[in-house]
Motif scaffolding. Structure first.
Motif, mmCIF file in Angstrom:
data_model
loop_
_atom_site.group_PDB
_atom_site.id
_atom_site.type_symbol
_atom_site.label_atom_id
_atom_site.label_comp_id
_atom_site.label_asym_id
_atom_site.label_seq_id
_atom_site.Cartn_x
_atom_site.Cartn_y
_atom_site.Cartn_z
ATOM 1 N N ARG A 153 45.808 15.813 9.466
ATOM 2 C CA ARG A 153 45.262 17.713 9.742
ATOM 3 C C ARG A 153 46.047 17.809 11.203
ATOM 4 O O ARG A 153 46.259 19.325 11.108
ATOM 5 N N LYS A 154 46.370 17.444 11.943
ATOM 6 C CA LYS A 154 46.926 17.832 13.637
ATOM 7 C C LYS A 154 47.947 17.113 14.142
ATOM 8 O O LYS A 154 46.986 15.711 13.979
ATOM 9 N N CYS A 155 48.754 17.773 14.930
ATOM 10 C CA CYS A 155 49.810 16.954 15.247
ATOM 11 C C CYS A 155 50.014 16.830 16.341
ATOM 12 O O CYS A 155 50.517 18.479 16.979
ATOM 13 N N LYS A 156 49.680 16.552 17.561
ATOM 14 C CA LYS A 156 50.033 17.092 18.610
ATOM 15 C C LYS A 156 51.713 16.420 19.975
ATOM 16 O O LYS A 156 51.387 15.102 19.340
ATOM 17 N N ILE A 157 52.371 16.826 20.381
ATOM 18 C CA ILE A 157 53.631 16.266 21.086
ATOM 19 C C ILE A 157 52.392 15.933 22.569
ATOM 20 O O ILE A 157 52.780 17.522 23.464
ATOM 21 N N LEU A 158 52.957 14.607 22.421
ATOM 22 C CA LEU A 158 52.212 14.528 24.013
ATOM 23 C C LEU A 158 53.716 14.333 25.035
ATOM 24 O O LEU A 158 53.486 15.043 25.833
ATOM 25 N N LYS A 159 54.596 13.897 24.716
ATOM 26 C CA LYS A 159 55.782 13.805 25.592
ATOM 27 C C LYS A 159 56.792 13.913 24.843
ATOM 28 O O LYS A 159 57.763 13.426 23.791
ATOM 29 N N ALA A 160 58.284 14.710 25.306
ATOM 30 C CA ALA A 160 59.780 14.716 24.547
ATOM 31 C C ALA A 160 60.433 13.943 25.672
ATOM 32 O O ALA A 160 60.572 14.162 26.640
ATOM 33 N N PRO A 161 61.466 13.991 25.127
ATOM 34 C CA PRO A 161 62.892 12.510 25.662
ATOM 35 C C PRO A 161 63.645 14.303 25.256
ATOM 36 O O PRO A 161 63.272 14.908 25.757
ATOM 37 N N LYS A 162 64.268 13.890 27.199
ATOM 38 C CA LYS A 162 65.162 14.374 27.784
ATOM 39 C C LYS A 162 66.163 15.121 26.380
ATOM 40 O O LYS A 162 66.465 14.582 25.434
ATOM 41 N N PHE A 163 66.166 16.452 26.891
ATOM 42 C CA PHE A 163 66.882 17.308 25.899
ATOM 43 C C PHE A 163 69.014 16.876 25.436
ATOM 44 O O PHE A 163 68.880 16.535 26.030
ATOM 45 N N ASP A 164 68.532 16.789 24.104
ATOM 46 C CA ASP A 164 70.143 15.997 24.147
ATOM 47 C C ASP A 164 70.298 16.675 22.799
ATOM 48 O O ASP A 164 69.459 17.123 21.997
ATOM 49 N N LEU A 165 71.172 17.480 23.224
ATOM 50 C CA LEU A 165 72.075 18.418 22.110
ATOM 51 C C LEU A 165 72.561 18.013 20.689
ATOM 52 O O LEU A 165 72.271 19.101 19.805
ATOM 53 N N THR A 166 73.079 16.644 20.819
ATOM 54 C CA THR A 166 74.162 16.225 19.619
ATOM 55 C C THR A 166 72.721 15.630 18.597
ATOM 56 O O THR A 166 72.785 16.307 17.257
ATOM 57 N N LYS A 167 71.396 16.178 18.933
ATOM 58 C CA LYS A 167 70.221 15.456 17.981
ATOM 59 C C LYS A 167 69.601 16.793 17.763
ATOM 60 O O LYS A 167 69.071 16.243 16.562
ATOM 61 N N LEU A 168 70.136 17.264 18.604
ATOM 62 C CA LEU A 168 69.381 19.049 17.726
ATOM 63 C C LEU A 168 70.326 19.735 16.897
ATOM 64 O O LEU A 168 69.538 20.276 16.027
ATOM 65 N N MET A 169 71.829 19.260 17.227
ATOM 66 C CA MET A 169 72.109 19.896 16.351
ATOM 67 C C MET A 169 72.531 18.944 14.885
ATOM 68 O O MET A 169 72.557 19.161 13.469
ATOM 69 N N GLU A 170 71.891 17.734 14.876
ATOM 70 C CA GLU A 170 71.599 16.994 13.236
ATOM 71 C C GLU A 170 70.548 17.562 12.903
ATOM 72 O O GLU A 170 70.423 16.922 11.850
ATOM 73 N N VAL A 171 69.471 17.735 14.001
ATOM 74 C CA VAL A 171 67.810 18.561 13.005
ATOM 75 C C VAL A 171 68.581 19.818 12.337
ATOM 76 O O VAL A 171 68.230 19.818 11.441
#
Length: 264
Positions: A214-232
């Motif tokens: 019913r719910k999903c919370k992001i507690l901690k995110a890794p350091k920003f990576d542009l290549t991974k964002l472009m994959e998404v």
């Protein structure tokens, strides 16, 4: 008795004169919000931000903004209207804000409609870490149902059965989330694959219905990576003008110079 007024400026007009009133929207720009490729509809909407002035950069004002969108709008499916998806701006390219998944929740009316009499409500939550470094907290909800051919009105589970079901829920959620990255996990949320897996494995303990994360919370995110964002964002490419062919230019010696292609 002498009296002297110290507020000398009261009798005079305002210092500096009247301030000029300007429309604040003249200093702002519209940006498009782009959803990841896992969703059918990529254009979420538009957002407003003040233009870059001096040290105050517009992209800094956009990064970190969170948008709450109905899954029905993202998937063009009205059956998913009860699920709310949160998207966070990770990067700004041109006039586009590239977002990534930042959480999920159910609408209040959907949760209220699931809770009924004569059944047991079972809830569980677990903290998990995906393969790409996101720490999430997943909340699961489920309800008991009557067995096939049951005449008894109620379908209450015993406390020992509830503990067993809760343990199964935690194990399945942890296993499913830890074995994939965030992109694949969101793809599991949309068709409710985890809920179906829980129902199937708990069939021997007690029959379940309406089982879902019913719910999903992001507690901690890794350091920003542009290549991974472009994959998404996959096939994302900034809109550029169409290339046009220039006519061949004749040189001084009568030879045709090569034609150059130039962006409009």
């Amino acid at each position: 008795m002498s009296f002297r007024c110290k507020n000398k400026r009261l009798t005079k007009g305002k210092k500096g004169g009247k301030k000029k009133i300007t429309d604040p929207f003249l200093k702002k720009d519209w940006y498009d919000v782009k959803a990841p490729t896992i969703f059918t509809v990529r254009n979420v909407g538009k957002t407003l931000v003040t233009r870059t002035t001096g040290t105050k950069i517009a992209s800094d004002g956009l990064k970190g903004r969170v948008f709450e969108v109905s899954l029905a709008d993202l998937q063009k499916n009205e059956e998913d209207a009860y699920r709310k998806i949160r998207l966070r701006v990770e990067d700004v390219q041109g006039r586009n804000c590239l977002t990534n998944f930042w959480g999920m929740d159910f609408t209040t009316d959907k949760l209220r409609s699931l809770v009924r009499k004569w059944q047991t409500l079972i809830e569980a939550h677990v903290d998990v870490k995906t393969t790409d470094g996101y720490t999430l907290r997943l909340f699961c909800i489920s309800f008991t149902k009557k067995r096939i051919g049951q005449i008894k009105k109620t379908a209450y589970a015993q406390s020992s059965q509830i503990r067993m079901i809760r343990k199964k829920m935690i194990d399945i959620m942890a296993r499913e989330a830890a074995s994939c990255d965030l992109k694949d996990l969101v793809a599991k949320f949309i068709p409710e694959a985890i809920g179906k897996e829980i129902e199937k494995s708990c069939q021997g303990i007690y029959p379940l219905q309406n089982t879902c994360v019913r719910k999903c919370k992001i507690l901690k995110a890794p350091k920003f990576d542009l290549t991974k964002l472009m994959e998404v964002h996959g096939d994302y490419s900034e809109e550029v003008g169409a290339k046009i062919e220039r006519p061949a230019v004749v040189g001084a010696e009568g030879e045709a110079a090569p034609a150059f292609e130039e962006a409009a």
